[in-house]
Motif scaffolding. Structure first.
Motif, PDB file in Angstrom:
ATOM      1  N   ALA A 145       0.967  -1.435   0.090  1.00  0.00           N
ATOM      2  CA  ALA A 145      -0.005  -0.064   0.005  1.00  0.00           C
ATOM      3  C   ALA A 145       0.917   1.189   0.046  1.00  0.00           C
ATOM      4  CB  ALA A 145      -0.983  -0.127   1.069  1.00  0.00           C
ATOM      5  N   LEU A 146       1.989   1.179   0.452  1.00  0.00           N
ATOM      6  CA  LEU A 146       2.967   2.283   0.745  1.00  0.00           C
ATOM      7  C   LEU A 146       3.883   2.555  -0.521  1.00  0.00           C
ATOM      8  CD1 LEU A 146       4.152   1.944   4.138  1.00  0.00           C
ATOM      9  CD2 LEU A 146       2.848   4.138   3.540  1.00  0.00           C
ATOM     10  N   GLN A 147       3.747   1.703  -1.417  1.00  0.00           N
ATOM     11  CA  GLN A 147       4.565   1.857  -2.786  1.00  0.00           C
ATOM     12  C   GLN A 147       4.276   2.999  -3.566  1.00  0.00           C
ATOM     13  OE1 GLN A 147       4.943  -1.770  -4.891  1.00  0.00           O
ATOM     14  NE2 GLN A 147       5.638  -3.009  -3.155  1.00  0.00           N
ATOM     15  N   GLY A 148       4.976   3.877  -3.889  1.00  0.00           N
ATOM     16  CA  GLY A 148       4.641   5.055  -4.622  1.00  0.00           C
ATOM     17  C   GLY A 148       3.891   6.038  -3.651  1.00  0.00           C
ATOM     18  N   ARG A 149       3.934   6.041  -2.130  1.00  0.00           N
ATOM     19  CA  ARG A 149       3.342   6.879  -1.532  1.00  0.00           C
ATOM     20  C   ARG A 149       4.239   7.477  -0.221  1.00  0.00           C
ATOM     21  NH1 ARG A 149      -2.817   5.456   0.460  1.00  0.00           N
ATOM     22  NH2 ARG A 149      -3.743   5.357  -1.682  1.00  0.00           N
ATOM     23  N   GLU A 150       4.301   8.772   0.087  1.00  0.00           N
ATOM     24  CA  GLU A 150       5.089   9.227   1.439  1.00  0.00           C
ATOM     25  C   GLU A 150       4.598   8.887   2.297  1.00  0.00           C
ATOM     26  OE1 GLU A 150       6.616  13.096   0.986  1.00  0.00           O
ATOM     27  OE2 GLU A 150       5.915  13.337  -1.151  1.00  0.00           O
ATOM     28  N   PHE A 151       3.244   8.685   2.469  1.00  0.00           N
ATOM     29  CA  PHE A 151       2.342   8.469   3.711  1.00  0.00           C
ATOM     30  C   PHE A 151       1.223   7.663   3.341  1.00  0.00           C
ATOM     31  CE2 PHE A 151       4.798  12.426   4.727  1.00  0.00           C
ATOM     32  CZ  PHE A 151       5.464  12.005   5.890  1.00  0.00           C
ATOM     33  N   ILE A 152       0.544   7.160   4.124  1.00  0.00           N
ATOM     34  CA  ILE A 152      -0.481   6.069   4.082  1.00  0.00           C
ATOM     35  C   ILE A 152      -1.745   6.603   3.245  1.00  0.00           C
ATOM     36  CG2 ILE A 152      -1.771   6.332   6.079  1.00  0.00           C
ATOM     37  CD1 ILE A 152      -1.140   3.233   3.839  1.00  0.00           C
ATOM     38  N   ALA A 153      -1.972   7.939   3.332  1.00  0.00           N
ATOM     39  CA  ALA A 153      -3.079   8.656   2.621  1.00  0.00           C
ATOM     40  C   ALA A 153      -2.552   9.518   1.407  1.00  0.00           C
ATOM     41  CB  ALA A 153      -3.982   9.356   3.705  1.00  0.00           C
ATOM     42  N   GLY A 154      -1.179   9.476   1.111  1.00  0.00           N
ATOM     43  CA  GLY A 154      -0.702  10.380   0.346  1.00  0.00           C
ATOM     44  C   GLY A 154       0.288  11.411   0.678  1.00  0.00           C
ATOM     45  N   ARG A 155       0.385  12.457   0.216  1.00  0.00           N
ATOM     46  CA  ARG A 155       1.733  13.301   0.663  1.00  0.00           C
ATOM     47  C   ARG A 155       1.866  13.707   1.784  1.00  0.00           C
ATOM     48  NH1 ARG A 155       2.484  17.573  -4.047  1.00  0.00           N
ATOM     49  NH2 ARG A 155       4.446  17.647  -3.005  1.00  0.00           N
ATOM     50  N   HIS A 156       0.853  13.773   2.748  1.00  0.00           N
ATOM     51  CA  HIS A 156       1.111  14.235   4.449  1.00  0.00           C
ATOM     52  C   HIS A 156       0.684  13.188   5.222  1.00  0.00           C
ATOM     53  CE1 HIS A 156       1.421  18.055   2.015  1.00  0.00           C
ATOM     54  NE2 HIS A 156       0.273  17.936   1.318  1.00  0.00           N
ATOM     55  N   LEU A 157       1.452  13.354   6.297  1.00  0.00           N
ATOM     56  CA  LEU A 157       1.045  12.521   7.423  1.00  0.00           C
ATOM     57  C   LEU A 157      -0.410  12.956   8.137  1.00  0.00           C
ATOM     58  CD1 LEU A 157       3.456  11.510  10.210  1.00  0.00           C
ATOM     59  CD2 LEU A 157       1.453  12.705  11.098  1.00  0.00           C
ATOM     60  N   THR A 158      -1.113  11.707   8.231  1.00  0.00           N
ATOM     61  CA  THR A 158      -2.558  11.673   9.023  1.00  0.00           C
ATOM     62  C   THR A 158      -2.456  10.798  10.178  1.00  0.00           C
ATOM     63  OG1 THR A 158      -3.213   9.946   7.614  1.00  0.00           O
ATOM     64  CG2 THR A 158      -3.108  11.882   6.475  1.00  0.00           C
ATOM     65  N   MET A 159      -3.889  10.738  10.377  1.00  0.00           N
ATOM     66  CA  MET A 159      -3.968   9.989  11.661  1.00  0.00           C
ATOM     67  C   MET A 159      -3.902   8.435  11.438  1.00  0.00           C
ATOM     68  SD  MET A 159      -7.997  10.381  11.717  1.00  0.00           S
ATOM     69  CE  MET A 159      -9.154   9.772  10.331  1.00  0.00           C
ATOM     70  N   GLY A 160      -4.054   8.155  10.242  1.00  0.00           N
ATOM     71  CA  GLY A 160      -3.929   6.607   9.754  1.00  0.00           C
ATOM     72  C   GLY A 160      -2.185   6.419   9.980  1.00  0.00           C
ATOM     73  N   ASP A 161      -1.316   7.256   9.604  1.00  0.00           N
ATOM     74  CA  ASP A 161       0.216   6.993   9.755  1.00  0.00           C
ATOM     75  C   ASP A 161       0.561   6.915  11.417  1.00  0.00           C
ATOM     76  OD1 ASP A 161       1.491   7.505   7.118  1.00  0.00           O
ATOM     77  OD2 ASP A 161       0.133   8.982   7.367  1.00  0.00           O
ATOM     78  N   ILE A 162      -0.355   7.707  12.261  1.00  0.00           N
ATOM     79  CA  ILE A 162       0.037   7.773  13.724  1.00  0.00           C
ATOM     80  C   ILE A 162      -0.230   6.555  14.278  1.00  0.00           C
ATOM     81  CG2 ILE A 162      -1.036   8.499  15.829  1.00  0.00           C
ATOM     82  CD1 ILE A 162       0.829  10.592  14.644  1.00  0.00           C
ATOM     83  N   ALA A 163      -1.404   5.670  13.904  1.00  0.00           N
ATOM     84  CA  ALA A 163      -1.643   4.399  14.465  1.00  0.00           C
ATOM     85  C   ALA A 163      -0.851   3.317  13.822  1.00  0.00           C
ATOM     86  CB  ALA A 163      -3.215   3.976  13.969  1.00  0.00           C
ATOM     87  N   LEU A 164      -0.254   3.388  12.404  1.00  0.00           N
ATOM     88  CA  LEU A 164       0.292   2.391  11.886  1.00  0.00           C
ATOM     89  C   LEU A 164       1.711   2.351  12.097  1.00  0.00           C
ATOM     90  CD1 LEU A 164      -0.696   2.761   8.237  1.00  0.00           C
ATOM     91  CD2 LEU A 164      -1.401   1.038   9.700  1.00  0.00           C
ATOM     92  N   VAL A 165       2.301   3.724  12.508  1.00  0.00           N
ATOM     93  CA  VAL A 165       3.700   3.612  13.040  1.00  0.00           C
ATOM     94  C   VAL A 165       4.077   2.804  14.148  1.00  0.00           C
ATOM     95  CG1 VAL A 165       3.878   5.946  13.984  1.00  0.00           C
ATOM     96  CG2 VAL A 165       6.031   4.977  12.670  1.00  0.00           C
ATOM     97  N   CYS A 166       2.976   3.059  15.065  1.00  0.00           N
ATOM     98  CA  CYS A 166       3.331   2.608  16.514  1.00  0.00           C
ATOM     99  C   CYS A 166       3.181   0.839  16.299  1.00  0.00           C
ATOM    100  CB  CYS A 166       1.939   2.943  17.389  1.00  0.00           C
ATOM    101  SG  CYS A 166       2.208   4.729  17.660  1.00  0.00           S
TER     102      CYS A 166
END
Length: 206
Positions: A145-166
């Motif tokens: 899912a992260l291939q070609g993406r900087e962050f999980i929902a696109g170019r900016h860090l969101t609440m989705g990245d917060i949960a996933l990175v932990c």
């Protein structure tokens, strides 16, 4: 001021603290759970009848369940950043938060408990091996899912990245064999270069 109860070695508390630090929210932090106790007191039970952490009190509004807390903080204080204004991007981030809780974290649980919190002579090797297999499979899903993406929902860090990175931090720190996940690893490094994870995702597993 925002009040938080928890312990920083908890993956669920880490989510809340990352969100709070990304949003630069003034707060107090009370050690609770595990060796700190507190959760078994009648006073804490009034905050959370489940007697688990994290719990927040934001001006009298009490909330428990880590992903619900992250969503609340993002929606109230992070519109346009952790809380995307675009409905599709927001739903994408939201989807990965649920996936983290129901798929990846659930798959990883037995391996974490077995390898980190259970003496070697009492470990259930079959359960650990199965957990490693399942959690590695989920990591490959995230890597794709992260291939070609900087962050999980696109170019900016969101609440989705917060949960996933932990969960990613926990998975990458476990003493296990892992598949090659270049996109996941690059994303993890990007998140960890931010100020917020310092002192939260830099602690050893316990």
């Amino acid at each position: 001021m925002l009040k938080i109860w928890g312990r920083l070695t908890s993956v669920n508390v880490q989510k809340v603290m990352l969100a709070v630090r990304e949003l630069a929210l003034p707060h107090t932090f009370t050690q609770a759970g595990g060796p700190f106790g507190v959760v078994d007191t009648p006073e804490f039970a009034k905050l959370n009848p489940n007697r688990t952490v994290p719990v927040i009190d934001d001006g009298g509004f009490v909330l428990w369940e880590s992903n619900a807390i992250v969503r609340y903080l993002a929606a109230r204080y992070g519109v346009g950043s952790l809380w995307p204004e675009d409905a599709c991007m927001r739903a994408d981030a939201d989807r990965w938060m649920d996936w983290q809780a129901t798929e990846w974290q659930g798959a990883m649980g037995p391996a974490f408990l077995g390898l980190i919190r259970t003496p070697e002579d009492k470990r259930d090797k079959a359960a650990i091996d199965n957990s490693v297999k399942r959690s590695n499979a989920r990591a490959l899903i995230l890597d794709q899912a992260l291939q070609g993406r900087e962050f999980i929902a696109g170019r900016h860090l969101t609440m989705g990245d917060i949960a996933l990175v932990c969960s990613a931090h926990r998975w990458l720190a476990l003493p296990i064999e892992r598949p090659d996940t270049p996109a996941l690893s690059a994303w993890y490094r990007r998140v960890m270069m931010r100020p917020a994870p310092q002192g939260v995702l830099t602690l050893p597993l316990e």
